[in-house]
Design a protein around this motif. Structure first.
Motif, PDB file in Angstrom:
ATOM      1  N   LEU A 279     -24.136  20.828  55.458  1.00 59.61           N
ATOM      2  CA  LEU A 279     -25.744  21.118  55.129  1.00 59.61           C
ATOM      3  C   LEU A 279     -26.800  21.061  56.329  1.00 59.61           C
ATOM      4  N   ALA A 280     -26.641  20.172  57.113  1.00 59.33           N
ATOM      5  CA  ALA A 280     -27.443  19.932  57.955  1.00 59.33           C
ATOM      6  C   ALA A 280     -27.362  21.160  59.165  1.00 59.33           C
ATOM      7  N   GLY A 281     -26.327  21.683  59.148  1.00 61.31           N
ATOM      8  CA  GLY A 281     -25.797  22.902  59.856  1.00 61.31           C
ATOM      9  C   GLY A 281     -26.349  24.094  59.108  1.00 61.31           C
ATOM     10  N   LEU A 282     -26.290  24.410  58.080  1.00 56.50           N
ATOM     11  CA  LEU A 282     -26.781  25.528  57.325  1.00 56.50           C
ATOM     12  C   LEU A 282     -28.539  25.474  57.352  1.00 56.50           C
ATOM     13  N   LEU A 283     -28.699  24.446  57.265  1.00 63.04           N
ATOM     14  CA  LEU A 283     -30.529  24.329  57.381  1.00 63.04           C
ATOM     15  C   LEU A 283     -31.006  24.475  58.859  1.00 63.04           C
ATOM     16  N   GLY A 284     -30.148  24.023  59.906  1.00 62.17           N
ATOM     17  CA  GLY A 284     -30.533  24.399  61.341  1.00 62.17           C
ATOM     18  C   GLY A 284     -30.369  25.895  61.330  1.00 62.17           C
ATOM     19  N   ALA A 285     -29.201  26.543  61.091  1.00 66.85           N
ATOM     20  CA  ALA A 285     -29.038  27.935  60.949  1.00 66.85           C
ATOM     21  C   ALA A 285     -30.359  28.720  60.707  1.00 66.85           C
ATOM     22  N   THR A 286     -30.641  28.141  59.424  1.00 68.43           N
ATOM     23  CA  THR A 286     -31.449  28.887  58.616  1.00 68.43           C
ATOM     24  C   THR A 286     -33.126  28.788  59.242  1.00 68.43           C
ATOM     25  N   ALA A 287     -33.192  27.635  59.772  1.00 66.23           N
ATOM     26  CA  ALA A 287     -34.503  27.618  60.299  1.00 66.23           C
ATOM     27  C   ALA A 287     -34.557  28.334  61.737  1.00 66.23           C
ATOM     28  N   GLY A 288     -33.150  28.360  62.363  1.00 67.98           N
ATOM     29  CA  GLY A 288     -32.999  29.124  63.745  1.00 67.98           C
ATOM     30  C   GLY A 288     -33.455  30.587  63.515  1.00 67.98           C
ATOM     31  N   GLY A 289     -32.656  31.081  62.550  1.00 64.65           N
ATOM     32  CA  GLY A 289     -32.650  32.555  62.173  1.00 64.65           C
ATOM     33  C   GLY A 289     -34.049  33.118  61.847  1.00 64.65           C
ATOM     34  N   THR A 290     -34.872  32.131  60.836  1.00 67.20           N
ATOM     35  CA  THR A 290     -35.938  32.317  60.585  1.00 67.20           C
ATOM     36  C   THR A 290     -37.074  32.360  61.885  1.00 67.20           C
ATOM     37  N   THR A 291     -36.676  31.457  62.674  1.00 60.99           N
ATOM     38  CA  THR A 291     -37.638  31.618  63.811  1.00 60.99           C
ATOM     39  C   THR A 291     -37.614  32.855  64.666  1.00 60.99           C
ATOM     40  N   VAL A 292     -36.276  33.269  64.733  1.00 63.74           N
ATOM     41  CA  VAL A 292     -36.008  34.596  65.564  1.00 63.74           C
ATOM     42  C   VAL A 292     -36.844  35.788  64.668  1.00 63.74           C
ATOM     43  N   LEU A 293     -36.690  35.768  63.227  1.00 65.95           N
ATOM     44  CA  LEU A 293     -37.566  36.934  62.511  1.00 65.95           C
ATOM     45  C   LEU A 293     -38.815  36.699  62.847  1.00 65.95           C
ATOM     46  N   GLY A 294     -39.402  35.419  62.747  1.00 60.71           N
ATOM     47  CA  GLY A 294     -40.884  35.430  63.015  1.00 60.71           C
ATOM     48  C   GLY A 294     -41.155  35.844  64.381  1.00 60.71           C
ATOM     49  N   ALA A 295     -40.389  35.362  65.325  1.00 63.06           N
ATOM     50  CA  ALA A 295     -40.835  35.974  66.802  1.00 63.06           C
ATOM     51  C   ALA A 295     -40.659  37.228  66.965  1.00 63.06           C
ATOM     52  N   VAL A 296     -39.878  37.903  65.978  1.00 65.39           N
ATOM     53  CA  VAL A 296     -39.691  39.573  66.262  1.00 65.39           C
ATOM     54  C   VAL A 296     -40.873  40.368  65.384  1.00 65.39           C
ATOM     55  N   LEU A 297     -41.433  39.617  64.619  1.00 67.86           N
ATOM     56  CA  LEU A 297     -42.449  40.337  63.438  1.00 67.86           C
ATOM     57  C   LEU A 297     -43.829  40.055  64.437  1.00 67.86           C
ATOM     58  N   THR A 298     -44.001  38.846  65.090  1.00 69.53           N
ATOM     59  CA  THR A 298     -45.200  38.349  65.567  1.00 69.53           C
ATOM     60  C   THR A 298     -45.252  38.933  66.777  1.00 69.53           C
ATOM     61  N   ARG A 299     -44.221  39.480  67.695  1.00 70.33           N
ATOM     62  CA  ARG A 299     -44.198  39.747  68.887  1.00 70.33           C
ATOM     63  C   ARG A 299     -44.355  38.550  69.654  1.00 70.33           C
ATOM     64  N   ALA A 300     -44.072  37.352  69.305  1.00 70.50           N
ATOM     65  CA  ALA A 300     -44.014  36.178  69.969  1.00 70.50           C
ATOM     66  C   ALA A 300     -43.364  36.081  71.521  1.00 70.50           C
ATOM     67  N   PRO A 301     -43.830  35.222  72.421  1.00 73.76           N
ATOM     68  CA  PRO A 301     -43.250  35.153  73.808  1.00 73.76           C
ATOM     69  C   PRO A 301     -41.855  34.849  73.422  1.00 73.76           C
ATOM     70  N   LEU A 302     -41.151  35.499  74.797  1.00 72.85           N
ATOM     71  CA  LEU A 302     -39.644  35.115  74.698  1.00 72.85           C
ATOM     72  C   LEU A 302     -39.005  33.773  74.538  1.00 72.85           C
ATOM     73  N   PRO A 303     -39.698  32.882  74.999  1.00 72.94           N
ATOM     74  CA  PRO A 303     -39.247  31.314  74.898  1.00 72.94           C
ATOM     75  C   PRO A 303     -39.115  31.036  73.213  1.00 72.94           C
ATOM     76  N   VAL A 304     -39.968  31.471  72.543  1.00 70.83           N
ATOM     77  CA  VAL A 304     -39.934  31.068  71.035  1.00 70.83           C
ATOM     78  C   VAL A 304     -38.645  32.016  70.640  1.00 70.83           C
ATOM     79  N   LEU A 305     -38.218  33.260  70.806  1.00 72.25           N
ATOM     80  CA  LEU A 305     -37.004  33.920  70.370  1.00 72.25           C
ATOM     81  C   LEU A 305     -35.621  32.881  70.847  1.00 72.25           C
ATOM     82  N   LEU A 306     -35.878  32.789  72.077  1.00 74.91           N
ATOM     83  CA  LEU A 306     -34.532  32.092  72.610  1.00 74.91           C
ATOM     84  C   LEU A 306     -34.349  30.491  71.875  1.00 74.91           C
ATOM     85  N   ILE A 307     -35.485  29.947  71.496  1.00 78.17           N
ATOM     86  CA  ILE A 307     -35.309  28.489  70.988  1.00 78.17           C
ATOM     87  C   ILE A 307     -34.678  28.983  69.647  1.00 78.17           C
ATOM     88  N   GLY A 308     -35.115  30.076  69.007  1.00 83.35           N
ATOM     89  CA  GLY A 308     -34.553  30.362  67.582  1.00 83.35           C
ATOM     90  C   GLY A 308     -33.163  30.570  67.779  1.00 83.35           C
TER      91      GLY A 308
END
Length: 454
Positions: A279-308
């Motif tokens: 469950l921790a892994g699934l929550l982490g994967a969901t958080a990481g994937g959501t961060t990637v999508l948010g970085a794409v939609l908001t054109r966030a700096p590259l480090p945000v995308l890399l963290i996701g």
């Protein structure tokens, strides 16, 4: 454990790890030679890419063949046959006269390699249970994470001294070595049994909604990682301007995160339990994937995308070993078939969904962002729905009795514990995930006897 027993156990684990590595080595080892291969075989770019797809298809189909065979005829004979097939197909790939023949041989090579993967996983379930199974799967996940990183590097080094056919000669030699080592060093972990129809076994497994929940959750998260693998080169290099060397460094860091998470899982599973870590892994994967999508939609700096991306990929190291351990825990009688369905789901979901990451072209990161955000969330939802307790059901199905449980039964008899007291002791013996492998049975029995006296 004596020194001899420890040595045999170590050799057993090393052989299983090498078997699991055959798949990634077959897929990624020849990638540096693809341009030369296309030129020598006069193949188009699409036909050359098809050689990768054929191997993936073989790895998926081969698991469905190998699993039931190993449940019926034992593990050794199907494994040795699969390794022989892999060795022959790898050698023939080196002398393929045209791309059509090469694609067909890659399919056969994948089928042979699949025998090693699925039977290695089944042998883990044959020899272990509970948290020991999860720990061993964590060790094998280390190989799963390392092999795709180092396979292209090894292939590139071979190309310094030989042409692309030399890579397949090396794979054939590796297959022959594994065949000899398995014949000499791998014991039979499951004797031959009466044959059951494949469809009946598959139907029995898929009718178990808890098993299906773990299989689907694992496959969906694996597909998210495939989407990252197929889409990130374009997103990071074409859109964000990373050089191939910089991209390789990012890929290596993310792979290191996956490996570290898998090893942390192996250390924590006895205390936290496989389901909690899953469950921790699934929550982490969901958080990481959501961060990637948010970085794409908001054109966030590259480090945000890399963290996701790092959080997403690292979380897979928690998901894969614990989902496998939970899925196989109650199906020791059909561990080969269960492992086959688990592996097939990974390649099926990965092969079907990962190409969608490039649906927008080389300059659109949105498809990849959507996929890596949606699939882990869907996996979390699927696990919650299919593995939850239903009205009238117990929260946990009884764990299968392994060596520890048998020892506990003997202790119960010796201490004169009544059945009701045994239930309390049994719970003490269970790990955090409700399966065997938690507290030492002798210590648990003593604690219960003391409580009974009080």
């Amino acid at each position: 454990m004596s020194n001899d027993a420890a040595g045999r156990h170590t050799r057993f684990i090393v052989l299983l790890a090498a078997l699991v590595a055959l798949g990634p080595l077959s897929i990624d080892g020849y990638l540096p030679g693809l341009p030369d291969l296309a030129g020598d075989l006069r193949a188009s770019a699409a036909a050359t890419q098809l050689t990768i797809t054929a191997c993936l298809a073989g790895l998926a189909i081969g698991q469905l063949i190998a699993g039931p065979l190993s449940d019926t005829y034992g593990r050794r004979r199907p494994l040795l046959a699969g390794l022989a097939l892999y060795t022959i197909a790898s050698a023939l790939c080196a002398v393929a006269p045209d791309v059509r023949t090469f694609v067909g041989l890659r399919l056969v090579q994948g089928v042979g390699g699949a025998f090693g993967i699925v039977i290695a996983n089944a042998m883990v379930r044959d020899r272990t249970s509970g948290t020991r199974t999860a720990r061993l799967f964590s060790a094998l996940t280390l190989i799963t994470g390392l092999a795709p990183v180092f396979a292209p590097v090894l292939g590139g080094q071979l190309l310094r001294v030989t042409a692309w056919p030399g890579i397949f000669v090396a794979l054939a030699v590796l297959g022959a070595v594994m065949l000899a080592a398995s014949a000499a060093g791998l014991p039979e972990t499951r004797p031959s049994t009466s044959r059951q129809p494949l469809l009946a076994v598959v139907g029995q497994l898929l009718s178990d909604r808890i098993f299906t929940g773990y299989v689907l959750a694992n496959g969906l998260v694996f597909a998210a990682m495939f989407a990252y693998i197929s889409g990130s080169p374009f997103v990071l290099q074409e859109i964000h301007g990373l050089s191939p060397q910089q991209y390789s460094a990012v890929f290596a860091v993310n792979a290191a995160g996956l490996i570290a998470a898998a090893q942390i899982s192996g250390r924590l599973v006895a205390r936290a339990g496989a389901r909690v870590l899953l469950l921790a892994g699934l929550l982490g994967a969901t958080a990481g994937g959501t961060t990637v999508l948010g970085a794409v939609l908001t054109r966030a700096p590259l480090p945000v995308l890399l963290i996701g991306l790092f959080v997403l990929v690292s979380s897979v190291g928690l998901v894969m070993p614990n989902a496998a351990a939970q899925a196989l825990a109650d199906h020791g009688g059909h561990a080969g078939s269960a492992a086959a369905l688990l592996g097939f789901s990974q390649f099926m979901f990965g092969g079907a969904l990962a190409p969608l990451a490039g649906a927008g072209g080389a300059t659109d990161a949105l498809p990849m962002g959507i996929i890596v955000a949606v699939l882990p969330a869907l996996a979390l939802l699927t696990l919650g729905v299919l593995t939850r307790s239903m009205p009238g059901e117990r929260t946990r199905r009884p764990a299968r009795q392994g060596p520890g449980a048998r020892e506990a039964l003997s202790l119960r008899a010796a201490l004169g514990l009544q059945p009701g007291v045994y239930v309390v002791r049994r719970r003490l013996h269970l790990g955090g995930d409700g399966r065997e492998g938690g507290e030492d049975p002798q210590r648990a029995a003593v604690r219960t006897q003391r409580a009974r006296v009080r």
